[in-house]
Design an enzyme around this catalytic site. Structure first.
Site, PDB file in Angstrom:
ATOM      1  N   HIS A  11     -12.902   7.462  30.220  1.00 25.01           N
ATOM      2  CA  HIS A  11     -12.891   8.931  30.295  1.00 25.01           C
ATOM      3  C   HIS A  11     -12.130   9.545  29.106  1.00 25.01           C
ATOM      4  O   HIS A  11     -11.351   8.877  28.427  1.00 25.01           O
ATOM      5  CB  HIS A  11     -12.239   9.391  31.599  1.00 25.01           C
ATOM      6  CG  HIS A  11     -10.785   8.993  31.699  1.00 25.01           C
ATOM      7  ND1 HIS A  11      -9.769   9.699  31.091  1.00 25.01           N
ATOM      8  CD2 HIS A  11     -10.185   7.957  32.323  1.00 25.01           C
ATOM      9  CE1 HIS A  11      -8.610   9.131  31.335  1.00 25.01           C
ATOM     10  NE2 HIS A  11      -8.832   8.060  32.084  1.00 25.01           N
ATOM     11  N   GLU A  89      -9.597   3.780  38.677  1.00 23.41           N
ATOM     12  CA  GLU A  89      -8.488   3.212  37.906  1.00 23.41           C
ATOM     13  C   GLU A  89      -7.637   2.290  38.776  1.00 23.41           C
ATOM     14  O   GLU A  89      -7.644   2.381  40.017  1.00 23.41           O
ATOM     15  CB  GLU A  89      -7.627   4.350  37.333  1.00 23.41           C
ATOM     16  CG  GLU A  89      -6.406   3.909  36.520  1.00 23.41           C
ATOM     17  CD  GLU A  89      -6.728   3.062  35.310  1.00 23.41           C
ATOM     18  OE1 GLU A  89      -7.287   1.960  35.483  1.00 23.41           O
ATOM     19  OE2 GLU A  89      -6.392   3.490  34.181  1.00 23.41           O
TER      20      GLU A  89
END
Length: 269
Positions: A11, A89
Site C-alpha cells: 500500500h 498486515e
C-alpha cells in the site's frame, strides 16, 4: 499444468508510516497525500497489465491503494476488488500505534532481534507465514476453478510461459525494467495489495521454503530488503492437478521490491 502471475504491491504511505509508527491490524488509517500520489504512480506504471483478479487486504490503506491502481488500469474497468483478510498486515499487539523505536526497545529488553521479536498480543512470524500459505492454497484453487482447466491450451501455455519468462528476465536485466517483465506467454494475472511486514514474510516463504527460481545475479539482500510503499514484487506459478487438489509444480521470482515508478515522484519533491 496451468501458469499464472502474482504481482504483489504494498500500500501507499500513511501518516503513521511517515511518523514511523506501527500500524499492524489495529490501526486502520487512510493514505496520506504522498501515499495517494504513490498510488497514482504505481497505477500508471501497471496501467497496461490486464489483471484478471484483484485481491486486497481489507485494511483501508490497502483498499485505497487498490482502488487507485484499478482506476488507472486500461483493462480493469469491470474487474471487482475482492477483500481478503489473509492479506492483512502482521499484528503487532501492544506495539500498534507506538513508535517503531519502542518495538526495538522491547526486543532488546527481551534479548531478541527486532525482526524476530513478537510483542505481547502480536503475531509470530510463523503465524504470518501460515496465513500466507493459506492464502496461496485458496488462490491456487481459485485460479483453477475460474481459469485453469477450461483453457484447452493451458499445458502448452505453461511451458511456453516458462521459456518466455526466462528470456525476458535476461532481457530486462540488460535493457532495464519493464512493467510487464515475466508476463509474456502467461495467460492469467493476479494483483494482490498487502503490507510491508506481510510481504517480507511472503517473499521469504517463496524463496526459502518453496525454493522458487531466482533472477540471474540477484542479491539476497535485495530480495529480502524492506518493501517500500507501493513497492512491486512478481512471481510466476505453475500448478498441476492432483486427486487432493491443485499442487505447485514450479515457482519463479521475476523481481522484488521494485520502485522505479517512484523516481519522478521523489525528484519532484
Amino acid at each position: 499444468m496451468f501458469t499464472f502471475s502474482l504481482t504483489l504491491v504494498r500500500h501507499g504511505e500513511t501518516e503513521y508510516n511517515r511518523l514511523k509508527l506501527l500500524q499492524g491490524q489495529g490501526v486502520d488509517t487512510l493514505l496520506s497525500e504522498t501515499g495517494a500520489q504513490q498510488g497514482e504512480a504505481v497505477g500508471k506504471y501497471l496501467r497496461d497489465i490486464p489483471f484478471n483478479n484483484v485481491i486486497v487486504s481489507n485494511l483501508q490503506r490497502a483498499m485505497q491503494t487498490a482502488e487507485i491502481i484499478l482506476r488507472n488500469n486500461t483493462h480493469c474497468s469491470g474487474t471487482e476488488m475482492v477483500l481478503e483478510p489473509l492479506l492483512r498486515e502482521r499484528g503487532f499487539g501492544v506495539a500498534e500505534g507506538r513508535p517503531k523505536e519502542d518495538l526495538k526497545n522491547m526486543a532488546n529488553a527481551a534479548g531478541q532481534s527486532c525482526r524476530d521479536y513478537t510483542p505481547p498480543g502480536g503475531e509470530t512470524l510463523d503465524q504470518v507465514r501460515l496465513r500466507f500459505k493459506k492464502f496461496l492454497k485458496v488462490l491456487y484453487k481459485q485460479m483453477l476453478d475460474e481459469h485453469g482447466w477450461s483453457r484447452p491450451d493451458a499445458s502448452a501455455v505453461s511451458s511456453e510461459a516458462e521459456d518466455s519468462a526466462n528470456d525476458t528476465a535476461a532481457a530486462a536485466s540488460a535493457l532495464g525494467a519493464s512493467a510487464d517483465d515475466g508476463l509474456q506467454g502467461v495467460p492469467v494475472h493476479v494483483l494482490a495489495v498487502s503490507h510491508g511486514a506481510y510481504i517480507r514474510v511472503a517473499i521469504k516463504h517463496l524463496v526459502e521454503d518453496l525454493e522458487c527460481s531466482l533472477p540471474e545475479g540477484v542479491r539476497m539482500s535485495q530480495l529480502f530488503s524492506p518493501c517500500p510503499n507501493t513497492g512491486i514484487s512478481r512471481f510466476i506459478f505453475t500448478l498441476n492437478r492432483s486427486d487432493s487438489g491443485p499442487v505447485l509444480s514450479a515457482a519463479r521470482c521475476v523481481f522484488t521490491n521494485r520502485k522505479e515508478h517512484l523516481e519522478n515522484l521523489t525528484a519532484a519533491e
